[in-house]
Each structure stands twice: as C-alpha cells, then as structure tokens.
Write a protein that holds these residues in place. Structure first.
Motif, mmCIF file in Angstrom:
data_model
loop_
_atom_site.group_PDB
_atom_site.id
_atom_site.type_symbol
_atom_site.label_atom_id
_atom_site.label_comp_id
_atom_site.label_asym_id
_atom_site.label_seq_id
_atom_site.Cartn_x
_atom_site.Cartn_y
_atom_site.Cartn_z
ATOM 1 N N GLU A 21 0.858 -1.183 0.000
ATOM 2 C CA GLU A 21 0.000 0.000 0.000
ATOM 3 C C GLU A 21 0.894 1.232 0.000
ATOM 4 N N THR A 22 0.985 1.880 -1.148
ATOM 5 C CA THR A 22 1.848 3.058 -1.257
ATOM 6 C C THR A 22 1.101 4.352 -0.973
ATOM 7 N N ARG A 23 -0.214 4.301 -1.121
ATOM 8 C CA ARG A 23 -1.071 5.486 -0.975
ATOM 9 C C ARG A 23 -0.722 6.579 -1.987
ATOM 10 N N VAL A 24 -0.149 6.148 -3.108
ATOM 11 C CA VAL A 24 0.142 7.065 -4.207
ATOM 12 C C VAL A 24 -0.919 6.823 -5.276
ATOM 13 N N GLU A 25 -1.600 7.877 -5.677
ATOM 14 C CA GLU A 25 -2.679 7.745 -6.640
ATOM 15 C C GLU A 25 -2.178 7.116 -7.935
ATOM 16 N N ASN A 26 -2.946 6.155 -8.436
ATOM 17 C CA ASN A 26 -2.666 5.450 -9.683
ATOM 18 C C ASN A 26 -1.386 4.627 -9.664
ATOM 19 N N ASP A 27 -0.875 4.293 -8.499
ATOM 20 C CA ASP A 27 0.326 3.455 -8.402
ATOM 21 C C ASP A 27 -0.076 2.005 -8.643
ATOM 22 N N PRO A 28 0.459 1.366 -9.690
ATOM 23 C CA PRO A 28 0.067 -0.015 -9.971
ATOM 24 C C PRO A 28 0.554 -1.005 -8.910
ATOM 25 N N TYR A 29 1.460 -0.568 -8.042
ATOM 26 C CA TYR A 29 1.938 -1.453 -6.974
ATOM 27 C C TYR A 29 1.314 -1.107 -5.628
ATOM 28 N N ASP A 30 0.097 -0.613 -5.686
ATOM 29 C CA ASP A 30 -0.708 -0.390 -4.499
ATOM 30 C C ASP A 30 -1.877 -1.376 -4.584
ATOM 31 N N TRP A 31 -1.964 -2.264 -3.595
ATOM 32 C CA TRP A 31 -2.984 -3.314 -3.595
ATOM 33 C C TRP A 31 -4.382 -2.770 -3.828
ATOM 34 N N PHE A 32 -4.672 -1.621 -3.242
ATOM 35 C CA PHE A 32 -6.019 -1.087 -3.330
ATOM 36 C C PHE A 32 -6.265 -0.348 -4.634
ATOM 37 N N TYR A 33 -5.208 -0.146 -5.417
ATOM 38 C CA TYR A 33 -5.371 0.464 -6.734
ATOM 39 C C TYR A 33 -5.475 -0.608 -7.820
ATOM 40 N N ASP A 34 -4.554 -1.578 -7.795
ATOM 41 C CA ASP A 34 -4.550 -2.589 -8.847
ATOM 42 C C ASP A 34 -4.140 -3.941 -8.277
ATOM 43 N N ASN A 35 -5.026 -4.541 -7.492
ATOM 44 C CA ASN A 35 -4.677 -5.815 -6.884
ATOM 45 C C ASN A 35 -4.594 -6.947 -7.902
ATOM 46 N N GLY A 36 -5.228 -6.806 -9.045
ATOM 47 C CA GLY A 36 -5.124 -7.833 -10.085
ATOM 48 C C GLY A 36 -3.702 -7.968 -10.593
ATOM 49 N N LEU A 37 -3.048 -6.860 -10.847
ATOM 50 C CA LEU A 37 -1.649 -6.879 -11.291
ATOM 51 C C LEU A 37 -0.760 -7.492 -10.220
ATOM 52 N N ILE A 38 -0.930 -7.050 -8.990
ATOM 53 C CA ILE A 38 -0.101 -7.550 -7.892
ATOM 54 C C ILE A 38 -0.348 -9.043 -7.688
ATOM 55 N N TRP A 39 -1.611 -9.467 -7.718
ATOM 56 C CA TRP A 39 -1.937 -10.881 -7.538
ATOM 57 C C TRP A 39 -1.304 -11.735 -8.635
ATOM 58 N N ASN A 40 -1.379 -11.276 -9.882
ATOM 59 C CA ASN A 40 -0.795 -12.038 -10.988
ATOM 60 C C ASN A 40 0.720 -12.123 -10.866
ATOM 61 N N GLU A 41 1.358 -11.062 -10.410
ATOM 62 C CA GLU A 41 2.805 -11.105 -10.211
ATOM 63 C C GLU A 41 3.175 -12.030 -9.052
ATOM 64 N N TYR A 42 2.356 -12.051 -8.038
ATOM 65 C CA TYR A 42 2.555 -12.973 -6.916
ATOM 66 C C TYR A 42 2.488 -14.422 -7.409
ATOM 67 N N LEU A 43 1.462 -14.742 -8.192
ATOM 68 C CA LEU A 43 1.326 -16.098 -8.726
ATOM 69 C C LEU A 43 2.486 -16.450 -9.648
ATOM 70 N N GLU A 44 2.939 -15.491 -10.429
ATOM 71 C CA GLU A 44 4.096 -15.727 -11.305
ATOM 72 C C GLU A 44 5.345 -16.025 -10.479
ATOM 73 N N MET A 45 5.545 -15.282 -9.388
ATOM 74 C CA MET A 45 6.688 -15.531 -8.509
ATOM 75 C C MET A 45 6.608 -16.937 -7.918
ATOM 76 N N LEU A 46 5.430 -17.348 -7.458
ATOM 77 C CA LEU A 46 5.269 -18.695 -6.915
ATOM 78 C C LEU A 46 5.583 -19.749 -7.972
ATOM 79 N N ASN A 47 5.064 -19.544 -9.160
ATOM 80 C CA ASN A 47 5.305 -20.480 -10.254
ATOM 81 C C ASN A 47 6.793 -20.588 -10.571
ATOM 82 N N ASN A 48 7.481 -19.451 -10.672
ATOM 83 C CA ASN A 48 8.912 -19.448 -10.973
ATOM 84 C C ASN A 48 9.712 -20.163 -9.888
#
Length: 181
Positions: free
Chosen positions: A36-63
């Motif tokens: 949670e960066t609390r920076v508007e439109n930050d793609p690495y803020d869970w509450f802004y774009d959790n889909g991107l973060i979730w997909n990167e998390y799954l990719e890390m697990l897969n790797n």
C-alpha cells in the motif's frame, strides 16, 4: 527475481552441504495485500490494482516452484516449496481477485494462517483449503497465533496452553481423514 535468487542460493547451499546440513523445504510468507503506497494510480498499491499484484505474486510462486522442481529432478532428497497464506484467501476479502486454488496449484504445500482461538474457528478457517488440497494431492499445514495480538479472537494467548492443546487435538481429529492434512 529476489525470491527466485534466494531459491538458487538455497539450492547452491544444498549442493555444497552434507546430508545433515541440507534444507529439505523452503516456505515463503509473502503477503501481497500489504502493498500500500497510498500514491494515486500506483500499480503497486494493492487497493489500486490488486489484479496486477496478484498475478505477479502467482508468477513468482510459479517461478520458484519451477526452480525447485528442476533441482528435484536431478538431486535427492527433494526440496519442498510452500507458502504461508491467510485463511481469507478462500473468501476473496479485501476486494481481491485471489483464489486459494491458484496458490495451492502452484506450490508443493500451503501453511494456512488459521488465526482463530477455538477449534471450530480453526476448522472453519481451514476447511475449504484442505478440501481442495485433497483433490489435487497437495499438503496443508495449519498454523495458529499464540502471541499477544489484537483482536483477542485470533490468538490463544489469553486462553493458555491447555486450551491451545485441546483445540489442536480436536482439529487433528476433525481433519484426520483428509489426505492433505
């Protein structure tokens, strides 16, 4: 890359160590919902774009799992790779796109943070994950909280050791027929 590099470091350690020195498992506790960066439109803020973060998390697990699998095809004994997850992944809380099945499918095992202070609470927090893991041949470990933490309903601290042991015994009995437990 850091998560993957740590796996390589452990593998290199294992290759140079004696059988009593080697790691037999790696468990990550990565909690992407805490970003949670609390920076508007930050793609690495869970509450802004959790889909991107979730997909990167799954990719890390897969790797990470692929690296471990590659090691396991050439060396013995195997290393198991798993992750600690909150029980509420199966409930889709925090507006998250997560599916606990996505995590279970990617790793050798999960350790579910079933932070409740009763046997029924622990069972309720773990049942969906254990049922799914049974169907795909994965392992589930159930963890509980014992330290001073708020709210008190998530820890056995004030209940004491006897209540903890009793609840865990009941949970063991309840899940004893599950192959994943």
């Amino acid at each position: 890359p850091d998560a993957e590099n740590l796996i390589y470091d452990i593998i290199n350690f294992n290759l140079g160590g004696t059988s009593v020195q080697r790691f037999d498992g790696i468990q990550y506790d990565v909690e992407p919902y805490l970003l949670e960066t609390r920076v508007e439109n930050d793609p690495y803020d869970w509450f802004y774009d959790n889909g991107l973060i979730w997909n990167e998390y799954l990719e890390m697990l897969n790797n990470c799992q692929m690296i471990v699998n590659d090691y396991n095809t050439s060396y013995s004994p195997d290393i198991k790779f798993g992750v600690a997850i909150p029980f509420w992944y199966s409930a889709g809380q925090l507006g998250a796109p997560q599916r606990v099945e996505d995590v279970i499918d990617k790793v050798d095992y999960i350790a579910i943070m079933a932070y409740r202070d009763s046997d029924s609470g622990i069972r309720d927090a773990s049942s969906e994950e254990i049922a799914y893991a049974d169907t795909v041949g994965k392992k589930v470990y159930v963890g509980v909280e014992t330290s001073i933490i708020s709210p008190s309903s998530i820890t056995f601290y004030e209940e004491g050791n006897a209540a903890l042991e009793s609840a865990l015994g009941d949970v063991d009995t309840y899940f004893s027929g599950n192959s994943s437990y």
